[in-house]
Write a protein that holds these residues in place. Structure first.
Motif, short mmCIF file in Angstrom:
data_model
loop_
_atom_site.label_atom_id
_atom_site.label_comp_id
_atom_site.label_asym_id
_atom_site.label_seq_id
_atom_site.Cartn_x
_atom_site.Cartn_y
_atom_site.Cartn_z
N ASP A 158 40.43 25.57 42.44
CA ASP A 158 39.31 26.14 41.70
C ASP A 158 38.33 26.76 42.69
N GLU A 160 34.81 29.90 43.02
CA GLU A 160 33.68 30.53 42.35
C GLU A 160 33.27 31.78 43.11
N TRP A 161 33.01 32.83 42.36
CA TRP A 161 32.37 34.01 42.93
C TRP A 161 30.87 33.85 42.70
N LYS A 162 30.14 33.79 43.78
CA LYS A 162 28.69 33.62 43.64
C LYS A 162 28.00 34.26 44.85
N CYS A 166 30.76 37.60 45.61
CA CYS A 166 31.17 38.44 44.47
C CYS A 166 31.49 39.83 45.00
N SER A 202 39.61 33.03 34.75
CA SER A 202 38.17 32.90 35.00
C SER A 202 37.50 32.08 33.93
N ASN A 203 36.32 31.60 34.29
CA ASN A 203 35.47 30.87 33.36
C ASN A 203 34.05 31.39 33.55
N LYS A 205 30.25 32.18 33.74
CA LYS A 205 29.05 31.37 33.52
C LYS A 205 28.08 32.05 32.57
N ALA A 273 29.18 37.02 38.95
CA ALA A 273 29.30 35.61 39.33
C ALA A 273 30.01 34.83 38.21
N GLN A 274 31.03 34.07 38.59
CA GLN A 274 31.71 33.19 37.64
C GLN A 274 32.70 32.30 38.39
N GLU A 275 33.10 31.26 37.71
CA GLU A 275 34.09 30.35 38.26
C GLU A 275 35.50 30.87 37.95
N SER A 277 40.00 29.89 38.39
CA SER A 277 41.08 28.97 38.72
C SER A 277 42.26 29.78 39.22
#
Length: 736
Positions: A158, A160-162, A166, A202-203, A205, A273-275, A277
């Motif tokens: 897992d 994250e793009w943050k 990003c 993706s998940n 945010k 930005a989002q998480e 997998s």
């Protein structure tokens, strides 16, 4: 009893060898409760291979036991009885989703080589329930279900793009900021490749990010890489996914055993930005591990009207911004990135890397560490192999590099604004010059340097301009293209006065457009730096003590020379082509360590006459009684001015073309009497005279007059062109 039978059947299907059947029973539990195809986990649901021998209409019924979950099923094109589907495909049919105990749907299917896959599922993931799935045909067609074994080994991570990670796809210079993963394929004997699939889901945010598009790239990875790459070469690309789905992206490939690969998941656009997998499906145990972050040092710069100098093809490259980079010697490699922030389109950009720590005016072959080609892209990456350079420098004496105005090896330590002193024992220094290909292409840019996180931090600073600059634009035209001092006409070249206000060093550079040197008639360009001797006039006489420096005549678009000077000194700079008559425009540039002033001198006017010594008018020098028979010319001066008289001999040639005889020649300038004749009653009547000399190169002789600081007022003068002996010879006189 029915429940017991279902339990027995379930155990046989899940634990024993799968057998074809028209009815199967199982459960959605744990990871196998994947939900419908709206969710990336759909591929973990139980999947059943459906074999159809001939065209038939089939009715499938899905029944849930002791639950009221929303459920349904898909009929998908299959890939055989042993391969679970990983990549989304267009369904051949599907049921509605509902919470009723049983759901049925009929579909007409034809035989196909890969068969079909029936995937029962709940609507939402992680909804546990037991189910039965049955298939019936509308005729005696043979249709059966068989559970596809789960042979994939799945490695999931897992991420994250943050913030800065990003990066977006590789269309953007921020691509390398994305999370990066090392994919290791184990070595295996007798195996020429390993098949695997990568699934990125993706998940989001934020609700506004739900429509973003995902993708992944797979590159060959350099050996022993443990930190994120900041230079990713497109030629190393092995495979990439399509950027088409807003929920997930997947790609399959075959990779070589025993190799490492770089896996870069990303969104199509940056700053989302989002998480996410990341799952890797393979029938071998591959390793997936994140690469460590790097640290970045950067500066922002601008190519402006005065600093967009272009590449080395143009003499104006010296005006580009230049930056000093101090790199810890403990590092093997540093990665450099240049990003241009163009409003409309991209300029062709590149960079040069030099040895040393001072801004460059002159670059010799051993000064250049490396350079990149200029490419019309938003950004590019570049690597400096510090270790290799240090090893090569051990074979070179440092004093042999960087001789010149702009480079100084300096002491063992130097101070940098805003930092502690840096030791040469610990750091190696470079000058980096970013540039556009053509001069005058303005825009902003960012220059970044990357090293592994935790490593000693490099220092990147703009190299200050340690010189003053003056420039003059001119041209050689039909009346001002005098050639070099080999030709007497050199005096008609435009001259420039350079006044030095303080003691220092200077570099004079003469340049022409690159296209000029391609002309067949082009020979070379050069210049002379002459002492002005407190005179406001152009230089009319040259000698070794007058010429301070000579710009070598080169068949190139530029030539330069450097010299030292004292405070208050003044010089005349004479740019010229090698031969007279070549016309073109030029730039004269002066770089100085101290304040100076460069101005164009007024162009002298030229009067010229041709003559000849022959017969009675070859009177010889004043040592001969017949001297007054020599040709005499009256010069009238209407106002106070300075005049230079030049006599040029055209030597006689033998029949074979060789010079037959060279005579000593000279000039006498005297006052005139009332009738315009020569007036020589006393020494004061002789305004000036030249010595009688033969040409040292055997081709021609130029006699020069007057002496320095001689001024002629309004009056009439007589110039006598005199040969040392009474010989016949052609001559030319000219005065300026």
């Amino acid at each position: 009893d029915d429940d017991e039978d279902e339990e027995d059947d379930d155990e046989e299907v899940e634990v024993g060898t799968p057998q074809p059947s028209r009815s199967v029973t199982s459960a959605w539990v744990g990871t196998t409760a994947g939900g419908c195809m709206n969710y990336p986990s759909w591929r973990y649901n139980p999947q059943y291979f459906l074999h159809v021998e001939r065209k038939a209409t089939l009715t499938l019924t899905l029944t849930q036991h002791d639950a009221k979950e929303g459920m349904g099923f898909y009929i998908l094109p299959g890939e055989g009885p042993t391969k679970k589907l990983i990549h989304p495909v267009k369904p051949c049919g599907k049921s509605v989703f509902g919470t009723q105990p049983s759901i049925s749907s009929s579909v007409e299917l034809e035989p196909r080589e890969g068969g079909y896959v029936v995937m029962p599922c709940t609507f939402y993931p992680k909804k546990h329930a037991r189910f039965s799935l049955a298939v019936d045909a509308d005729s005696d067609a043979d249709a059966s279900l068989i559970l596809i074994p789960d042979l994939w080994i799945v490695k999931s991570v897992d991420g994250e793009w943050k913030d800065q990670t990003c990066g977006g796809c590789r269309n953007h210079p921020t691509f390398v900021y994305n999370p990066q993963f090392k994919l290791h394929i184990p070595s295996m004997t007798g195996v020429d490749g390993v098949d695997l699939s990568v699934v990125l889901s993706s998940n989001p945010k934020e609700p506004q990010n739900k429509g973003c598009i995902l993708g992944a790239y797979i590159y060959a990875l350099p050996d022993s890489a443990s930190t994120k790459l900041v230079k990713i070469d497109s030629k190393d690309l092995v495979e990439k996914s399509n950027f088409t789905s807003t929920q997930e992206s997947s790609v399959s490939m075959r990779l070589l055993p025993g190799k490492d690969y770089l896996l870069v998941p990303c969104t199509f656009e940056p700053n989302i930005a989002q998480e996410f997998s990341l799952s890797v499906f393979s029938q071998e145990a591959v390793m997936v591990s994140p690469l460590l972050d790097t640290q970045e040092v950067f500066v922002k710069g601008t190519w402006g009207p005065e600093s967009a100098g272009g590449c080395f093809n143009f003499s104006t490259w010296r005006h580009n911004p230049q930056y000093t980079l101090h790199v810890p010697k403990s590092l093997d490699t540093v990665n450099v990135r240049l990003v241009q922030h163009a409003q409309e389109g991209c300029h062709a950009i590149g960079l040069y890397v030099f040895h040393g720590k001072k801004r460059r005016l002159v670059v010799r072959a051993d000064d250049l560490v490396d350079s990149s080609p200029c490419t019309p892209s938003a950004f590019f990456d570049f690597s400096i192999n510090v270790r290799k350079l240090l090893e090569s420098e051990e074979e070179v004496e440092p004093q042999t590099r960087g001789r010149g105005l702009s480079v100084s090896m300096g002491a063992k330590q130097w101070s940098i604004a805003g930092s502690e002193e840096v030791s040469e024992e610990e750091f190696v220094s470079f000058i980096i010059m970013p540039c556009t290909y053509y001069p005058g292409k303005c825009g902003d840019f960012t220059l970044s340097v990357f090293v592994p996180k935790g490593a000693p931090q490099p220092l990147l600073r703009e190299a200050p301009k340690n010189w003053k600059f003056q420039e003059a634009k001119g041209s050689w035209e039909s009346g001002s293209a005098g050639g070099c001092i080999k030709y007497p006409s050199w005096r008609v070249n435009r001259q420039y006065r350079c006044k030095m206000k303080e003691k220092g060093k200077a570099m004079v550079m003469l340049s022409v457009d690159n296209k000029v040197k391609e002309k067949p008639s082009f020979r070379s360009i050069g210049f002379y730096v002459c002492r002005a001797n407190d005179s406001p006039d152009p230089t009319m006489m040259v000698s070794d003590d007058i010429i301070v420096k000579k710009g070598p005549f080169r068949k190139s678009h530029e030539t330069y020379a450097m010299f030292s000077y004292e405070a208050g000194e003044e010089f005349n700079i004479i740019p010229s082509t090698f031969e007279p008559g070549f016309t073109c425009e030029y730039n004269l540039s002066v770089f100085s360590t101290a304040e100076m002033e460069l101005t164009a001198l007024s162009q002298p006017s030229l009067l010229a006459l041709n003559g000849e010594w022959s017969g009675d008018n070859a009177g010889g020098s004043v040592n001969n009684i017949s001297w007054f028979l020599n040709p005499q010319y009256e010069l009238y001066v209407s106002e106070k001015m300075r005049v230079a008289a030049v006599l040029v001999q055209r030597p006689r040639l033998a029949k074979n073309g060789d010079i037959a005889q060279i005579d000593g020649i000279g000039l006498i300038v005297c006052k005139t009497d009332e009738t315009g004749g020569a007036l020589i009653e006393s020494a004061e009547d002789i305004v000036g005279r030249t010595p009688y000399e033969q040409s040292p190169d055997g081709t021609l002789r130029t006699a020069r007059f007057p002496q320095p600081n001689t001024t002629w007022h309004t009056s009439s003068f007589l110039i006598g062109a005199i040969s040392a002996q009474q010989h016949s010879c052609e001559h030319e006189e000219g005065w300026q």
